[in-house]
Design an enzyme around this catalytic site. Structure first.
Site, PDB file in Angstrom:
ATOM      1  N   ASP A 193     100.979 148.832 133.451  1.00  0.00           N
ATOM      2  CA  ASP A 193     100.697 149.359 132.106  1.00  0.00           C
ATOM      3  C   ASP A 193      99.722 150.537 132.176  1.00  0.00           C
ATOM      4  OD1 ASP A 193     100.334 149.588 129.394  1.00  0.00           O
ATOM      5  OD2 ASP A 193      99.864 147.474 129.052  1.00  0.00           O
ATOM      6  N   GLY A 224     107.055 154.674 126.535  1.00  0.00           N
ATOM      7  CA  GLY A 224     108.151 155.621 126.337  1.00  0.00           C
ATOM      8  C   GLY A 224     107.712 157.074 126.398  1.00  0.00           C
ATOM      9  N   ASP A 246     103.855 149.131 121.140  1.00  0.00           N
ATOM     10  CA  ASP A 246     103.988 147.671 121.101  1.00  0.00           C
ATOM     11  C   ASP A 246     104.748 147.169 119.870  1.00  0.00           C
ATOM     12  OD1 ASP A 246     102.392 147.959 123.269  1.00  0.00           O
ATOM     13  OD2 ASP A 246     100.824 146.591 122.600  1.00  0.00           O
TER      14      ASP A 246
HETATM   15  C1  GLA Z   1      99.665 147.071 126.078  1.00  0.00           C
HETATM   16  C2  GLA Z   1     101.116 146.685 126.326  1.00  0.00           C
HETATM   17  C3  GLA Z   1     101.341 145.274 125.797  1.00  0.00           C
HETATM   18  C4  GLA Z   1     100.397 144.312 126.496  1.00  0.00           C
HETATM   19  C5  GLA Z   1      98.963 144.761 126.320  1.00  0.00           C
HETATM   20  C6  GLA Z   1      97.999 143.951 127.169  1.00  0.00           C
HETATM   21  O1  GLA Z   1      99.370 147.187 124.730  1.00  0.00           O
HETATM   22  O2  GLA Z   1     101.987 147.597 125.718  1.00  0.00           O
HETATM   23  O3  GLA Z   1     102.688 144.895 125.996  1.00  0.00           O
HETATM   24  O4  GLA Z   1     100.736 144.260 127.870  1.00  0.00           O
HETATM   25  O5  GLA Z   1      98.791 146.124 126.689  1.00  0.00           O
HETATM   26  O6  GLA Z   1      96.684 144.384 127.087  1.00  0.00           O
END
Ligand code: GLA
Length: 497
Positions: A261, A300, A321
């Site tokens: 991430d 994305g 998200d």
């Molecule tokens: C981001 C990701 C989520 C999740 C959080 C965890 O927002 O997009 O899917 O993994 O981090 O902190």
């Protein structure tokens, strides 16, 4: 001594006081200590420094105020836009008492900062990203990955017991038979690094290897989460400058899936450098020698679908998200995937984010739409609810074998929208062997009749038409099929052979 007016003395003393490296130490119930650094410098009216908080590293832009309190304005470049933060701070003895000023102006809880040695918590410098090359395909997930992920339901409350419980449930409640395989721990498992720099899990996960063994003993696989930056999105330890070491640790633990991430990597790299940064972990996973599904999570940005496979990626998030609301799910599923269809193929999938089915914020009709649309999109099916506690209707949605067969179709071709009339949309996915999945979706507030003309979807006279939610064949004679579709609902058909 030259005469110095009293008010000037006061200003100088004031300025010297706030200048310094301040740390807020917050013990967490997982045994880690969350540190937030305010490195502040005020010379005259010139403010500089940085504020390191969780996944963010803000540059200090302005410090104003007087003895009654400072206002600190800070900002950071996030991709191509600026994110701003405002803090109020006042000196109380040797401490700096700080509150965040939220967007609506309401103050957050007070943080108590103490002076820290100069240099402590300093943000690392960017390591130049490597030259681009192609990371060979790892051969995994020829159909979209299926499983469970902790984030949507549990956020920071996931622990060893919950993951074991989820594996037990998955293995015994029909989920495993339906194809769900990966049990994925999202953010907040991370502890500190040991003296050799090896990442350790925190108190919530006493023994990651034992947990992997347990999950494997159920015939399932274990996934984990990290960031290419120094911190994850929830502020935990990321893999920055430890990529290979972490990949080897994951392999030694028996990890089968990594969600990687972007988070704090935004403080070090531009979107243009993302591909090279993701390639680094792609190479590291390969070098670690264990088959590990590589999931790119960078919301994305930078047209990731064009280069995801090049860095060894098996799936890539296409948006920000998801949340457990109709607006969020339908906006992502219907509107934000339209251009991406050509990029999905076996081993490499567009990821419109994890499922919210069963989390309580949508109706069953809306969850059926979620499941149907994700299946037409050849999306990963990662349940995001509590599998230990599912109603029969939620089980029927998540475990609908006929719908899952659409998602898992071997051809691996993502479906697309073929018509939109107001709130009514028809989506089609080509399936192996010449059949088609056809979704009649109603995004409107009232039930509506939707008709699909076979000729419009390239069918002559289909031999068989089956309603995959009703689990029954429906009349296939005639030139079209019509049905009344409930508000926010779907009729999902399998047409043809
Ligand atoms: C981001 C990701 C989520 C999740 C959080 C965890 O927002 O997009 O899917 O993994 O981090 O902190």
């Amino acid at each position: 001594m030259k005469f110095v007016p009293f008010f000037l003395l006061a200003v100088c003393a004031f300025a010297a006081d706030v200048t310094g490296n301040w740390v807020v130490s917050q013990p967490m119930n997982d045994g880690t200590v969350r540190k937030t650094y305010f490195n502040l410098k005020l010379e005259g009216s010139q403010a500089s420094g940085n504020i390191r908080t969780g996944q963010f590293n803000y540059s200090v832009k302005e410090i104003t105020g007087g003895p009654d309190g400072y206002t600190i304005q800070a900002g950071l470049m996030d991709g191509h836009s600026e994110r701003k933060a405002t803090y109020e701070a006042k000196l109380v003895g040797d401490e700096l008492h700080i509150t965040t000023r939220g967007r609506n102006g309401a103050p957050g809880p007070e943080m108590i900062a103490h002076r820290a040695p100069e240099g402590e918590g300093a943000y690392p410098k960017p390591v130049p990203p490597p030259a681009l090359h192609k990371v060979p395909d790892n051969g995994l997930v020829r159909t979209p990955p299926m499983g469970w992920n902790s984030w949507n339901k549990f956020h920071g409350r996931v622990d060893d017991a919950a993951v074991r419980g989820m594996a037990d449930a998955m293995a015994s409640n029909g989920m495993k038979e339906a194809g769900y395989l990966y049990v994925n721990i999202d953010d907040t498992w991370e502890g500190e690094r040991d003296a050799q720099g090896n990442i350790q899990s925190n108190k919530k996960f006493p023994d990651m290897k034992a947990l992997a063994d347990y999950v494997h003993s159920k015939g399932l696989k274990l996934g984990i989460y990290s960031s290419p930056g120094p911190n994850t999105c929830a502020g935990y330890e990321g893999s920055y400058e430890h990529e290979l070491q972490d990949a080897k640790t994951y392999a030694a633990w028996g990890i089968d899936y990594l969600k990687y991430d972007w988070c704090s990597a935004r403080n070090l790299y531009t979107d243009e450098e993302m591909q090279a940064v993701y390639q680094k972990m792609g190479d590291a996973l390969r070098a670690a020698g264990r088959p590990i599904v590589y999931s790119l999570c960078q919301y994305g940005r930078a047209d990731v679908w064009k280069w995801g496979p090049e860095v060894g990626g098996n799936l890539w998030r296409t948006t920000g998200d998801i949340s457990d609301r109709w607006q969020s799910m339908s906006g992502i599923g219907f509107d934000k995937q339209l251009e991406l269809t050509p990029y999905a193929r076996p081993g490499h999938w567009n990821d419109p984010d994890m499922l919210e089915i069963g989390n309580g914020g949508m109706s069953d009709d809306e969850y059926r739409t979620h499941m149907s649309l994700w299946s037409i999109l050849a999306a990963p099916l990662l349940a995001g609810n509590d599998l230990r506690d599912m109603s029969q209707s939620i089980k029927d949605i998540l475990e609908n074998h006929e719908v899952i067969a659409i998602d898992q179709d071997k051809l691996g071709k993502e479906g697309h929208r073929v018509s939109k009339e107001g709130d009514q949309e028809i989506w089609v996915r080509d399936l192996a062997g010449g059949a088609k999945a056809v979704g009649l979706f109603n995004r409107g507030a009232d039930a509506a009749k939707i008709s699909v003309k076979w000729a419009d979807i390239g069918e002559k006279a289909p031999k068989k038409v089956r309603d995959l939610w009703a689990h029954q064949d429906v009349p296939s004679h005639g030139a079209e099929y019509s049905a009344t579709v409930p508000s926010h609902g779907v009729i999902l058909l399998r047409v043809g052979k």
